[in-house]
Design a protein around this motif. Sequence first.
Motif, PDB file in Angstrom:
ATOM      1  N   ARG A   1       1.399  -1.237   0.102  1.00 43.04           N
ATOM      2  CA  ARG A   1       0.296   0.012  -0.352  1.00 43.04           C
ATOM      3  C   ARG A   1       0.531   1.298   0.154  1.00 43.04           C
ATOM      4  NH1 ARG A   1      -2.095   4.061   2.621  1.00 43.04           N
ATOM      5  NH2 ARG A   1      -4.435   4.078   2.833  1.00 43.04           N
ATOM      6  N   GLN A   2       1.972   1.103   0.530  1.00 46.60           N
ATOM      7  CA  GLN A   2       2.809   2.284   0.664  1.00 46.60           C
ATOM      8  C   GLN A   2       3.373   3.101  -0.267  1.00 46.60           C
ATOM      9  OE1 GLN A   2       5.156   2.099   4.418  1.00 46.60           O
ATOM     10  NE2 GLN A   2       7.256   2.800   3.401  1.00 46.60           N
ATOM     11  N   ASP A   3       4.357   1.622  -1.008  1.00 44.11           N
ATOM     12  CA  ASP A   3       4.200   1.938  -2.389  1.00 44.11           C
ATOM     13  C   ASP A   3       3.410   2.616  -3.391  1.00 44.11           C
ATOM     14  OD1 ASP A   3       6.662   1.006  -2.179  1.00 44.11           O
ATOM     15  OD2 ASP A   3       5.905  -1.104  -2.034  1.00 44.11           O
ATOM     16  N   SER A   4       1.756   1.838  -3.551  1.00 48.10           N
ATOM     17  CA  SER A   4       0.944   2.408  -4.164  1.00 48.10           C
ATOM     18  C   SER A   4       0.942   4.072  -3.951  1.00 48.10           C
ATOM     19  CB  SER A   4      -0.358   1.659  -3.783  1.00 48.10           C
ATOM     20  OG  SER A   4      -0.045   0.520  -4.329  1.00 48.10           O
ATOM     21  N   VAL A   5       0.644   4.229  -2.455  1.00 47.27           N
ATOM     22  CA  VAL A   5       0.313   5.946  -2.184  1.00 47.27           C
ATOM     23  C   VAL A   5       1.442   7.009  -2.602  1.00 47.27           C
ATOM     24  CG1 VAL A   5       0.335   7.317  -0.251  1.00 47.27           C
ATOM     25  CG2 VAL A   5      -0.515   5.516   0.168  1.00 47.27           C
ATOM     26  N   ARG A   6       3.040   5.582  -2.472  1.00 42.60           N
ATOM     27  CA  ARG A   6       4.118   7.055  -3.351  1.00 42.60           C
ATOM     28  C   ARG A   6       3.861   7.252  -4.840  1.00 42.60           C
ATOM     29  NH1 ARG A   6       8.048   4.051  -1.444  1.00 42.60           N
ATOM     30  NH2 ARG A   6       7.911   2.887  -3.561  1.00 42.60           N
ATOM     31  N   GLN A   7       3.359   6.231  -5.860  1.00 44.25           N
ATOM     32  CA  GLN A   7       3.289   6.549  -6.942  1.00 44.25           C
ATOM     33  C   GLN A   7       2.307   7.553  -7.237  1.00 44.25           C
ATOM     34  OE1 GLN A   7       4.402   1.534  -7.342  1.00 44.25           O
ATOM     35  NE2 GLN A   7       2.974   2.210  -8.454  1.00 44.25           N
ATOM     36  N   GLY A   8       0.908   7.289  -6.338  1.00 47.17           N
ATOM     37  CA  GLY A   8       0.182   8.369  -6.081  1.00 47.17           C
ATOM     38  C   GLY A   8       0.495   9.574  -6.207  1.00 47.17           C
ATOM     39  N   LEU A   9       1.217   9.895  -5.259  1.00 43.96           N
ATOM     40  CA  LEU A   9       2.107  11.600  -4.892  1.00 43.96           C
ATOM     41  C   LEU A   9       2.911  11.787  -5.629  1.00 43.96           C
ATOM     42  CD1 LEU A   9       3.513  10.527  -1.387  1.00 43.96           C
ATOM     43  CD2 LEU A   9       1.215  12.291  -2.069  1.00 43.96           C
TER      44      LEU A   9
ATOM     45  N   GLN B   1      13.807   5.293   1.852  1.00 44.29           N
ATOM     46  CA  GLN B   1      15.899   5.877   2.093  1.00 44.29           C
ATOM     47  C   GLN B   1      15.848   4.014   2.472  1.00 44.29           C
ATOM     48  OE1 GLN B   1      16.589   9.822   2.535  1.00 44.29           O
ATOM     49  NE2 GLN B   1      16.210  10.043   0.735  1.00 44.29           N
ATOM     50  N   ASP B   2      15.566   4.201   4.296  1.00 47.09           N
ATOM     51  CA  ASP B   2      15.516   3.851   5.412  1.00 47.09           C
ATOM     52  C   ASP B   2      14.874   1.999   5.828  1.00 47.09           C
ATOM     53  OD1 ASP B   2      16.770   5.998   6.025  1.00 47.09           O
ATOM     54  OD2 ASP B   2      14.918   6.639   8.112  1.00 47.09           O
ATOM     55  N   GLN B   3      14.355   1.786   4.457  1.00 41.54           N
ATOM     56  CA  GLN B   3      13.310   0.917   3.884  1.00 41.54           C
ATOM     57  C   GLN B   3      12.336   0.730   4.470  1.00 41.54           C
ATOM     58  OE1 GLN B   3      16.590  -1.775   3.253  1.00 41.54           O
ATOM     59  NE2 GLN B   3      16.320  -1.581   1.187  1.00 41.54           N
ATOM     60  N   PHE B   4      11.996   1.622   5.344  1.00 41.55           N
ATOM     61  CA  PHE B   4      10.271   1.232   6.436  1.00 41.55           C
ATOM     62  C   PHE B   4       9.598   1.414   6.471  1.00 41.55           C
ATOM     63  CE2 PHE B   4       7.694   3.456   8.717  1.00 41.55           C
ATOM     64  CZ  PHE B   4       7.816   2.669  10.278  1.00 41.55           C
ATOM     65  N   MET B   5       8.517   0.147   6.393  1.00 46.33           N
ATOM     66  CA  MET B   5       7.199  -0.331   6.132  1.00 46.33           C
ATOM     67  C   MET B   5       6.564   0.702   7.024  1.00 46.33           C
ATOM     68  SD  MET B   5       5.732  -0.516   2.861  1.00 46.33           S
ATOM     69  CE  MET B   5       7.195  -1.739   2.259  1.00 46.33           C
ATOM     70  N   GLY B   6       5.733   1.647   7.154  1.00 48.41           N
ATOM     71  CA  GLY B   6       5.154   1.615   8.381  1.00 48.41           C
ATOM     72  C   GLY B   6       2.885   1.566   8.172  1.00 48.41           C
ATOM     73  N   THR B   7       2.579   1.186   8.548  1.00 49.25           N
ATOM     74  CA  THR B   7       0.722   0.698   9.235  1.00 49.25           C
ATOM     75  C   THR B   7       0.417   1.950   8.144  1.00 49.25           C
ATOM     76  OG1 THR B   7       1.035   1.926  10.993  1.00 49.25           O
ATOM     77  CG2 THR B   7       1.360  -0.926  10.922  1.00 49.25           C
ATOM     78  N   ASP B   8       0.459   3.372   8.041  1.00 47.07           N
ATOM     79  CA  ASP B   8      -0.467   3.931   7.469  1.00 47.07           C
ATOM     80  C   ASP B   8       0.628   5.002   6.753  1.00 47.07           C
ATOM     81  OD1 ASP B   8       0.006   5.212   9.490  1.00 47.07           O
ATOM     82  OD2 ASP B   8      -1.965   5.619  10.486  1.00 47.07           O
ATOM     83  N   ASP B   9      -0.157   6.361   6.220  1.00 42.81           N
ATOM     84  CA  ASP B   9       0.726   7.332   6.279  1.00 42.81           C
ATOM     85  C   ASP B   9       1.046   8.350   7.318  1.00 42.81           C
ATOM     86  OD1 ASP B   9       0.720   7.074   3.252  1.00 42.81           O
ATOM     87  OD2 ASP B   9      -0.903   6.873   2.841  1.00 42.81           O
ATOM     88  N   ALA B  10       0.351   8.325   8.113  1.00 43.17           N
ATOM     89  CA  ALA B  10       0.408   8.762   9.293  1.00 43.17           C
ATOM     90  C   ALA B  10       1.803   8.365  10.524  1.00 43.17           C
ATOM     91  CB  ALA B  10      -0.481   9.130  10.304  1.00 43.17           C
ATOM     92  N   SER B  11       2.051   7.218   9.822  1.00 41.29           N
ATOM     93  CA  SER B  11       3.007   6.689  10.698  1.00 41.29           C
ATOM     94  C   SER B  11       4.762   7.032   9.879  1.00 41.29           C
ATOM     95  CB  SER B  11       3.283   5.453  10.986  1.00 41.29           C
ATOM     96  OG  SER B  11       2.878   4.478   9.991  1.00 41.29           O
ATOM     97  N   LEU B  12       4.482   7.497   8.908  1.00 45.66           N
ATOM     98  CA  LEU B  12       5.853   7.417   8.822  1.00 45.66           C
ATOM     99  C   LEU B  12       6.028   9.381   8.637  1.00 45.66           C
ATOM    100  CD1 LEU B  12       5.216   6.785   4.733  1.00 45.66           C
ATOM    101  CD2 LEU B  12       5.318   5.320   6.385  1.00 45.66           C
ATOM    102  N   VAL B  13       4.679   9.686   8.428  1.00 42.08           N
ATOM    103  CA  VAL B  13       5.590  11.367   9.043  1.00 42.08           C
ATOM    104  C   VAL B  13       5.938  11.611  10.939  1.00 42.08           C
ATOM    105  CG1 VAL B  13       3.794  13.541   9.484  1.00 42.08           C
ATOM    106  CG2 VAL B  13       3.367  12.513   7.387  1.00 42.08           C
ATOM    107  N   GLU B  14       5.155  10.837  11.440  1.00 41.61           N
ATOM    108  CA  GLU B  14       5.747  10.611  12.744  1.00 41.61           C
ATOM    109  C   GLU B  14       7.017  10.233  12.989  1.00 41.61           C
ATOM    110  OE1 GLU B  14       2.670   7.581  15.089  1.00 41.61           O
ATOM    111  OE2 GLU B  14       1.117   8.430  13.518  1.00 41.61           O
ATOM    112  N   ARG B  15       7.478   9.990  12.153  1.00 39.55           N
ATOM    113  CA  ARG B  15       9.318   9.090  12.344  1.00 39.55           C
ATOM    114  C   ARG B  15       9.462  10.620  11.787  1.00 39.55           C
ATOM    115  NH1 ARG B  15      11.707   6.677   8.499  1.00 39.55           N
ATOM    116  NH2 ARG B  15      12.857   5.479   9.307  1.00 39.55           N
ATOM    117  N   LEU B  16       9.124  11.307  11.583  1.00 39.53           N
ATOM    118  CA  LEU B  16      10.042  12.936  11.169  1.00 39.53           C
ATOM    119  C   LEU B  16       9.712  13.619  12.189  1.00 39.53           C
ATOM    120  CD1 LEU B  16       8.519  13.943   7.133  1.00 39.53           C
ATOM    121  CD2 LEU B  16      10.840  12.710   7.676  1.00 39.53           C
TER     122      LEU B  16
END
Length: 233
Positions: free
Chosen positions: A84-92, A182-197
Motif C-alpha cells: 500500500r505504501q508503494d501505491s501511495v508514493r506512486q499516487g503522490l 531511503q530507510d526501507q521502513f514500512m509503516g502501517t499508514d501514512d501518518a506513521s511515516l510522518v510521525e517518524r519525521l
Amino acid sequence: MGKLGVIIVAAGKGSRMGTAESKQYLQLGQKPILVHTLQLFQNIHEVDEIILVVGADDVSRCNGYVTNYALTKVTCVLAGGAERQDSVRQGLQALQEGTQWVLVHDGVRPFVRKEHMFECLAKAQEIGAAVLAVPVKDTIKVVDAADKRIQSTPDRRSLWAIQTPQAFRLSLLQEAHEKAQQDQFMGTDDASLVERLGAAVYVVEGDYYNIKITTPEDLPWAEWILHNVRGEA
C-alpha cells in the motif's frame, strides 16, 4: 487554500473477504463499492483532482468506471505497487503541479461524512497533518503472539482506531515517503511515516459509520448504512 488532491488506494486483493472478486469491486446497492467512494469525492467542490491507484489487472476496468460514471476529477488511474505504501508514493508522484494539500483515502471506505473530511483537512492546514479516528470502545489487551498470554492492558482513554482520509501538507507527506523509502521502513499508514519525521499528527474525531469494508461480516452492515444512514435506494 491551495489545490487539493485526493489519492484513493484500491490496489489490494482483499483476501479476508473470501471472494473471488476483490472487495472494492463487490456490489453495494446498485454500484461497486469503489464507485461509491469515488463519487463521494467527485461531488466535493473543493477537491481539484483524484488519483486512483488499483491493481495492474484492474486499470482498464477502472478507466471504464471513470467514463461510465462521469468521474471527471479522476485525472489518472495507476497500477499500484507491491505494498500500500508503494501505491501511495506512486499516487503522490502523479499529482498535478501546484497541489498543496492531499487526502489519502481507502477505496473501501465509502461512508466518510463530508463534514468530518473538512474538519480533518482544516486541522492539517493548521498544523500539517491530521487523521480521522474514533475512540476505541472495547478493552484492548497486549498479548504475547506465541502463547497468547496477556501482557498488559492499556488505558482505553488513550486508544483511538485510525480511519481515512488522512490529510497532509503535500510537501510533508512527500518528505515522509522519501525518508521511509531511503530507510526501507514500512509503516502501517501514512501518518506513521510522518510521525517518524518528528512532525505532529493530530486526531480528528469521525464516526463509527466510516467503516472499512474488509470481511464478509462488513457487507450487510454496509448495506444497512447505505439505506438507513445515507438514504440511498
